[in-house]
Motif scaffolding. Structure first.
Motif, PDB file in Angstrom:
ATOM      1  N   UNK A 241      -4.194  -5.845 -10.001  1.00  9.46           N
ATOM      2  CA  UNK A 241      -5.475  -5.890 -10.703  1.00  9.46           C
ATOM      3  C   UNK A 241      -6.486  -5.393  -9.543  1.00  9.46           C
ATOM      4  N   UNK A 242      -7.820  -4.973  -9.778  1.00 10.70           N
ATOM      5  CA  UNK A 242      -8.738  -4.554  -9.085  1.00 10.70           C
ATOM      6  C   UNK A 242      -8.545  -4.790  -7.476  1.00 10.70           C
ATOM      7  N   UNK A 243      -8.371  -5.976  -7.282  1.00  8.32           N
ATOM      8  CA  UNK A 243      -8.518  -6.384  -5.843  1.00  8.32           C
ATOM      9  C   UNK A 243      -6.963  -6.266  -5.108  1.00  8.32           C
ATOM     10  N   UNK A 244      -5.924  -5.821  -6.079  1.00 10.80           N
ATOM     11  CA  UNK A 244      -4.600  -5.803  -5.577  1.00 10.80           C
ATOM     12  C   UNK A 244      -3.781  -4.783  -6.177  1.00 10.80           C
ATOM     13  N   UNK A 245      -3.532  -3.653  -5.671  1.00  9.31           N
ATOM     14  CA  UNK A 245      -2.794  -2.881  -6.363  1.00  9.31           C
ATOM     15  C   UNK A 245      -1.651  -1.950  -5.443  1.00  9.31           C
ATOM     16  N   UNK A 246      -0.844  -2.742  -4.912  1.00  8.43           N
ATOM     17  CA  UNK A 246      -0.121  -2.495  -3.971  1.00  8.43           C
ATOM     18  C   UNK A 246       1.382  -1.825  -4.416  1.00  8.43           C
ATOM     19  N   UNK A 247       1.774  -0.890  -3.755  1.00 12.28           N
ATOM     20  CA  UNK A 247       2.914  -0.249  -4.330  1.00 12.28           C
ATOM     21  C   UNK A 247       4.158  -1.114  -3.994  1.00 12.28           C
ATOM     22  N   UNK A 248       5.241  -1.249  -4.930  1.00 12.93           N
ATOM     23  CA  UNK A 248       6.189  -2.052  -4.852  1.00 12.93           C
ATOM     24  C   UNK A 248       7.094  -1.599  -3.363  1.00 12.93           C
ATOM     25  N   UNK A 249       7.591  -2.776  -2.856  1.00 19.33           N
ATOM     26  CA  UNK A 249       8.044  -2.661  -1.360  1.00 19.33           C
ATOM     27  C   UNK A 249       9.200  -1.419  -1.385  1.00 19.33           C
ATOM     28  N   UNK A 250      10.165  -1.386  -2.421  1.00 24.06           N
ATOM     29  CA  UNK A 250      11.106  -0.517  -2.545  1.00 24.06           C
ATOM     30  C   UNK A 250      10.591   0.857  -2.707  1.00 24.06           C
ATOM     31  N   UNK A 251       9.220   0.954  -3.046  1.00 24.63           N
ATOM     32  CA  UNK A 251       8.759   2.570  -3.169  1.00 24.63           C
ATOM     33  C   UNK A 251       7.797   2.917  -2.003  1.00 24.63           C
ATOM     34  N   UNK A 252       7.673   1.944  -1.186  1.00 22.52           N
ATOM     35  CA  UNK A 252       6.531   2.328  -0.025  1.00 22.52           C
ATOM     36  C   UNK A 252       7.265   3.494   0.768  1.00 22.52           C
ATOM     37  N   UNK A 253       6.816   4.729   1.456  1.00 21.99           N
ATOM     38  CA  UNK A 253       6.947   5.626   2.034  1.00 21.99           C
ATOM     39  C   UNK A 253       7.806   6.539   1.550  1.00 21.99           C
ATOM     40  N   UNK A 254       7.388   6.714   0.132  1.00 18.47           N
ATOM     41  CA  UNK A 254       7.916   7.714  -0.883  1.00 18.47           C
ATOM     42  C   UNK A 254       7.115   8.913  -0.937  1.00 18.47           C
ATOM     43  N   UNK A 255       7.453  10.038  -1.054  1.00 15.26           N
ATOM     44  CA  UNK A 255       6.526  11.119  -1.394  1.00 15.26           C
ATOM     45  C   UNK A 255       5.939  11.057  -2.709  1.00 15.26           C
TER      46      UNK A 255
ATOM     47  N   UNK B  24      -1.614   5.507  -2.610  1.00 14.34           N
ATOM     48  CA  UNK B  24      -1.053   6.778  -3.139  1.00 14.34           C
ATOM     49  C   UNK B  24      -1.900   6.980  -4.454  1.00 14.34           C
ATOM     50  N   UNK B  25      -1.955   6.132  -5.163  1.00 19.25           N
ATOM     51  CA  UNK B  25      -2.551   6.394  -6.526  1.00 19.25           C
ATOM     52  C   UNK B  25      -3.858   6.026  -6.568  1.00 19.25           C
ATOM     53  N   UNK B  26      -4.973   5.906  -5.459  1.00 23.35           N
ATOM     54  CA  UNK B  26      -6.316   5.785  -5.591  1.00 23.35           C
ATOM     55  C   UNK B  26      -7.008   6.758  -6.662  1.00 23.35           C
TER      56      UNK B  26
ATOM     57  N   UNK C 222      -5.821  13.922  -7.469  1.00 22.04           N
ATOM     58  CA  UNK C 222      -4.945  14.109  -8.513  1.00 22.04           C
ATOM     59  C   UNK C 222      -3.657  13.317  -8.552  1.00 22.04           C
ATOM     60  N   UNK C 223      -3.329  12.635  -7.396  1.00 21.57           N
ATOM     61  CA  UNK C 223      -2.217  11.590  -7.553  1.00 21.57           C
ATOM     62  C   UNK C 223      -2.195  10.625  -8.540  1.00 21.57           C
ATOM     63  N   UNK C 224      -3.319  10.041  -8.538  1.00 20.98           N
ATOM     64  CA  UNK C 224      -3.429   8.948  -9.703  1.00 20.98           C
ATOM     65  C   UNK C 224      -2.922   9.474 -10.991  1.00 20.98           C
ATOM     66  N   UNK C 225      -3.513  10.635 -11.473  1.00 26.56           N
ATOM     67  CA  UNK C 225      -3.148  11.386 -12.705  1.00 26.56           C
ATOM     68  C   UNK C 225      -1.709  11.917 -12.770  1.00 26.56           C
ATOM     69  N   UNK C 226      -1.200  12.110 -11.738  1.00 23.02           N
ATOM     70  CA  UNK C 226       0.317  12.480 -11.699  1.00 23.02           C
ATOM     71  C   UNK C 226       1.239  11.255 -12.103  1.00 23.02           C
ATOM     72  N   UNK C 227       0.844   9.801 -11.450  1.00 22.11           N
ATOM     73  CA  UNK C 227       1.501   8.879 -11.466  1.00 22.11           C
ATOM     74  C   UNK C 227       1.222   8.415 -13.017  1.00 22.11           C
TER      75      UNK C 227
END
Length: 191
Positions: free
Chosen positions: A115-129, A167-169, A174-179
Protein backbone atom coordinates in the motif's frame (compact mmCIF):
# COMPACT_ATOMS: atom_id res chain seq x y z
CA UNK A 1 -11.06 40.13 -57.12
CA UNK A 2 -10.69 36.67 -58.46
CA UNK A 3 -8.54 35.66 -55.49
CA UNK A 4 -11.22 36.83 -53.07
CA UNK A 5 -13.81 34.69 -54.89
CA UNK A 6 -11.64 31.62 -54.53
CA UNK A 7 -11.08 32.36 -50.86
CA UNK A 8 -14.82 32.89 -50.35
CA UNK A 9 -15.61 29.61 -52.14
CA UNK A 10 -12.98 27.78 -50.04
CA UNK A 11 -14.46 29.16 -46.80
CA UNK A 12 -17.93 28.02 -47.82
CA UNK A 13 -16.62 24.53 -48.56
CA UNK A 14 -14.94 24.31 -45.19
CA UNK A 15 -18.03 25.53 -43.35
CA UNK A 16 -20.26 23.08 -45.20
CA UNK A 17 -18.15 20.06 -44.30
CA UNK A 18 -20.40 17.57 -42.49
CA UNK A 19 -19.55 17.01 -38.85
CA UNK A 20 -18.78 13.42 -38.01
CA UNK A 21 -20.32 12.44 -34.70
CA UNK A 22 -18.47 9.62 -32.98
CA UNK A 23 -20.63 6.59 -32.27
CA UNK A 24 -21.97 6.16 -28.76
CA UNK A 25 -19.94 3.67 -26.73
CA UNK A 26 -21.49 0.25 -26.53
CA UNK A 27 -22.12 -0.62 -22.92
CA UNK A 28 -20.82 -3.93 -21.68
CA UNK A 29 -23.44 -6.62 -21.40
CA UNK A 30 -22.08 -7.47 -17.96
CA UNK A 31 -22.03 -5.09 -15.03
CA UNK A 32 -19.34 -6.09 -12.60
CA UNK A 33 -20.41 -6.41 -8.99
CA UNK A 34 -17.76 -7.65 -6.66
CA UNK A 35 -15.78 -7.51 -3.49
CA UNK A 36 -12.29 -8.21 -2.21
CA UNK A 37 -12.57 -11.48 -0.32
CA UNK A 38 -8.91 -12.45 -0.31
CA UNK A 39 -8.95 -13.24 3.38
CA UNK A 40 -11.78 -15.80 3.23
CA UNK A 41 -9.53 -18.90 3.55
CA UNK A 42 -7.85 -17.35 6.58
CA UNK A 43 -11.19 -16.38 8.14
CA UNK A 44 -12.62 -19.85 7.57
CA UNK A 45 -9.50 -21.44 9.07
CA UNK A 46 -10.35 -19.54 12.28
CA UNK A 47 -13.73 -21.32 12.37
CA UNK A 48 -16.04 -18.49 11.33
CA UNK A 49 -19.36 -19.54 9.82
CA UNK A 50 -21.26 -17.50 7.24
CA UNK A 51 -25.04 -17.35 7.16
CA UNK A 52 -27.44 -16.17 4.52
CA UNK A 53 -30.39 -13.80 5.03
CA UNK A 54 -32.41 -16.70 6.49
CA UNK A 55 -29.64 -17.47 9.04
CA UNK A 56 -28.78 -20.72 7.27
CA UNK A 57 -25.06 -21.59 7.41
CA UNK A 58 -23.77 -21.66 3.84
CA UNK A 59 -20.66 -21.24 1.76
CA UNK A 60 -19.64 -17.57 1.78
CA UNK A 61 -18.92 -17.53 -1.95
CA UNK A 62 -22.40 -18.95 -2.66
CA UNK A 63 -23.99 -16.29 -0.45
CA UNK A 64 -22.22 -13.56 -2.41
CA UNK A 65 -23.18 -15.12 -5.73
CA UNK A 66 -26.84 -15.32 -4.66
CA UNK A 67 -26.68 -11.67 -3.59
CA UNK A 68 -25.79 -10.71 -7.17
CA UNK A 69 -22.00 -10.48 -7.05
CA UNK A 70 -20.17 -11.85 -10.06
CA UNK A 71 -16.48 -11.12 -9.41
CA UNK A 72 -14.16 -11.70 -6.45
CA UNK A 73 -10.95 -9.70 -6.09
CA UNK A 74 -8.00 -11.70 -4.81
CA UNK A 75 -4.59 -10.45 -3.77
CA UNK A 76 -1.47 -12.46 -4.40
CA UNK A 77 1.73 -12.00 -2.46
CA UNK A 78 5.10 -13.29 -3.52
CA UNK A 79 5.25 -16.14 -1.00
CA UNK A 80 5.82 -19.82 -1.63
CA UNK A 81 3.16 -20.86 0.91
CA UNK A 82 0.73 -19.33 3.35
CA UNK A 83 -1.49 -16.28 3.31
CA UNK A 84 -2.18 -14.93 -0.21
CA UNK A 85 0.35 -17.29 -1.79
CA UNK A 86 -0.29 -18.88 -5.16
CA UNK A 87 -0.51 -22.22 -3.37
CA UNK A 88 -3.37 -20.93 -1.21
CA UNK A 89 -5.14 -19.22 -4.09
CA UNK A 90 -5.38 -22.22 -6.44
CA UNK A 91 -8.15 -24.05 -4.51
CA UNK A 92 -9.85 -20.75 -3.66
CA UNK A 93 -9.88 -19.71 -7.34
CA UNK A 94 -11.33 -23.12 -8.27
CA UNK A 95 -14.06 -22.61 -5.68
CA UNK A 96 -14.87 -19.14 -7.07
CA UNK A 97 -15.04 -20.51 -10.62
CA UNK A 98 -17.24 -23.43 -9.51
CA UNK A 99 -19.69 -20.83 -8.17
CA UNK A 100 -19.77 -19.24 -11.64
CA UNK A 101 -17.94 -16.09 -10.63
CA UNK A 102 -15.01 -14.24 -12.20
CA UNK A 103 -11.66 -13.40 -10.63
CA UNK A 104 -9.93 -10.04 -10.44
CA UNK A 105 -6.35 -10.58 -9.35
CA UNK A 106 -4.22 -7.92 -7.66
CA UNK A 107 -0.48 -8.50 -7.86
CA UNK A 108 1.08 -7.06 -4.70
CA UNK A 109 4.72 -7.81 -5.68
CA UNK A 110 5.61 -8.07 -2.02
CA UNK A 111 5.79 -10.72 0.69
CA UNK A 112 2.94 -8.96 2.48
CA UNK A 113 0.56 -6.01 2.11
CA UNK A 114 1.53 -3.43 -0.48
CA UNK A 115 0.00 0.00 0.00
CA UNK A 116 1.22 3.62 -0.10
CA UNK A 117 3.00 3.17 3.25
CA UNK A 118 4.60 -0.18 2.40
CA UNK A 119 5.82 -1.15 -1.04
CA UNK A 120 8.67 -3.50 -0.19
CA UNK A 121 10.57 -5.65 -2.66
CA UNK A 122 10.02 -9.35 -1.89
CA UNK A 123 12.95 -10.72 0.08
CA UNK A 124 13.87 -13.15 -2.71
CA UNK A 125 14.20 -10.23 -5.18
CA UNK A 126 16.24 -7.86 -3.02
CA UNK A 127 19.59 -6.79 -4.45
CA UNK A 128 18.66 -7.72 -8.02
CA UNK A 129 19.64 -5.46 -10.91
CA UNK A 130 16.81 -3.60 -12.64
CA UNK A 131 16.97 -6.05 -15.54
CA UNK A 132 16.82 -9.09 -13.26
CA UNK A 133 14.00 -7.52 -11.22
CA UNK A 134 12.00 -6.87 -14.40
CA UNK A 135 12.60 -10.47 -15.50
CA UNK A 136 11.40 -11.70 -12.09
CA UNK A 137 8.26 -9.54 -12.21
CA UNK A 138 7.46 -10.76 -15.72
CA UNK A 139 8.02 -14.44 -14.88
CA UNK A 140 6.11 -14.28 -11.59
CA UNK A 141 3.16 -12.47 -13.18
CA UNK A 142 3.08 -14.93 -16.07
CA UNK A 143 3.14 -17.93 -13.71
CA UNK A 144 0.35 -16.53 -11.51
CA UNK A 145 -1.89 -15.56 -14.45
CA UNK A 146 -1.29 -18.87 -16.20
CA UNK A 147 -2.09 -20.79 -13.01
CA UNK A 148 -5.18 -18.84 -11.91
CA UNK A 149 -6.52 -17.55 -15.24
CA UNK A 150 -8.12 -14.36 -13.90
CA UNK A 151 -10.50 -12.39 -16.09
CA UNK A 152 -9.05 -9.13 -14.75
CA UNK A 153 -5.62 -8.29 -13.38
CA UNK A 154 -4.23 -5.31 -11.53
CA UNK A 155 -0.48 -4.83 -11.82
CA UNK A 156 0.59 -3.63 -8.38
CA UNK A 157 -1.57 -2.41 -5.54
CA UNK A 158 -1.99 1.27 -4.68
CA UNK A 159 1.02 2.27 -6.77
CA UNK A 160 0.57 6.06 -6.90
CA UNK A 161 4.12 6.43 -5.56
CA UNK A 162 5.49 3.33 -7.27
CA UNK A 163 6.02 -0.20 -6.06
CA UNK A 164 8.85 -2.41 -4.85
CA UNK A 165 10.65 0.49 -3.20
CA UNK A 166 13.27 1.76 -3.50
CA UNK A 167 13.77 0.31 -7.01
CA UNK A 168 10.28 1.11 -8.29
CA UNK A 169 9.82 4.59 -6.84
CA UNK A 170 8.00 6.96 -9.19
CA UNK A 171 10.90 9.38 -9.26
CA UNK A 172 11.33 9.91 -12.99
CA UNK A 173 14.27 7.55 -13.55
CA UNK A 174 12.12 5.15 -15.61
CA UNK A 175 12.46 2.07 -13.41
CA UNK A 176 8.83 2.24 -12.26
CA UNK A 177 7.67 2.20 -15.88
CA UNK A 178 9.97 -0.72 -16.72
CA UNK A 179 8.63 -2.75 -13.78
CA UNK A 180 5.03 -1.92 -14.69
CA UNK A 181 5.68 -2.91 -18.32
CA UNK A 182 7.28 -6.17 -17.12
CA UNK A 183 4.13 -7.00 -15.14
CA UNK A 184 1.89 -6.19 -18.10
CA UNK A 185 4.08 -8.28 -20.41
CA UNK A 186 3.97 -11.20 -17.99
CA UNK A 187 0.17 -11.08 -17.93
CA UNK A 188 0.05 -10.95 -21.73
CA UNK A 189 2.55 -13.82 -22.02
CA UNK A 190 0.20 -16.03 -20.03
CA UNK A 191 -2.99 -14.99 -21.78
Amino acid sequence: MRCSHILFFFLILISCKPTVTPPEPTPSATILKGTDFSQLPKIEAEGFVFRDADSIARDAVGILKDAGLNVIRLKVWNNATGDASLEELVPFAQRIRAAGMKIMLTMHYSNTWADPGSQDIPTQWQNLSTEALCDSVRAFTSKVVQTLGPEYIQIGNEINHGFMHPAGLRNGDGTFQKLLEAGISGAKDAD
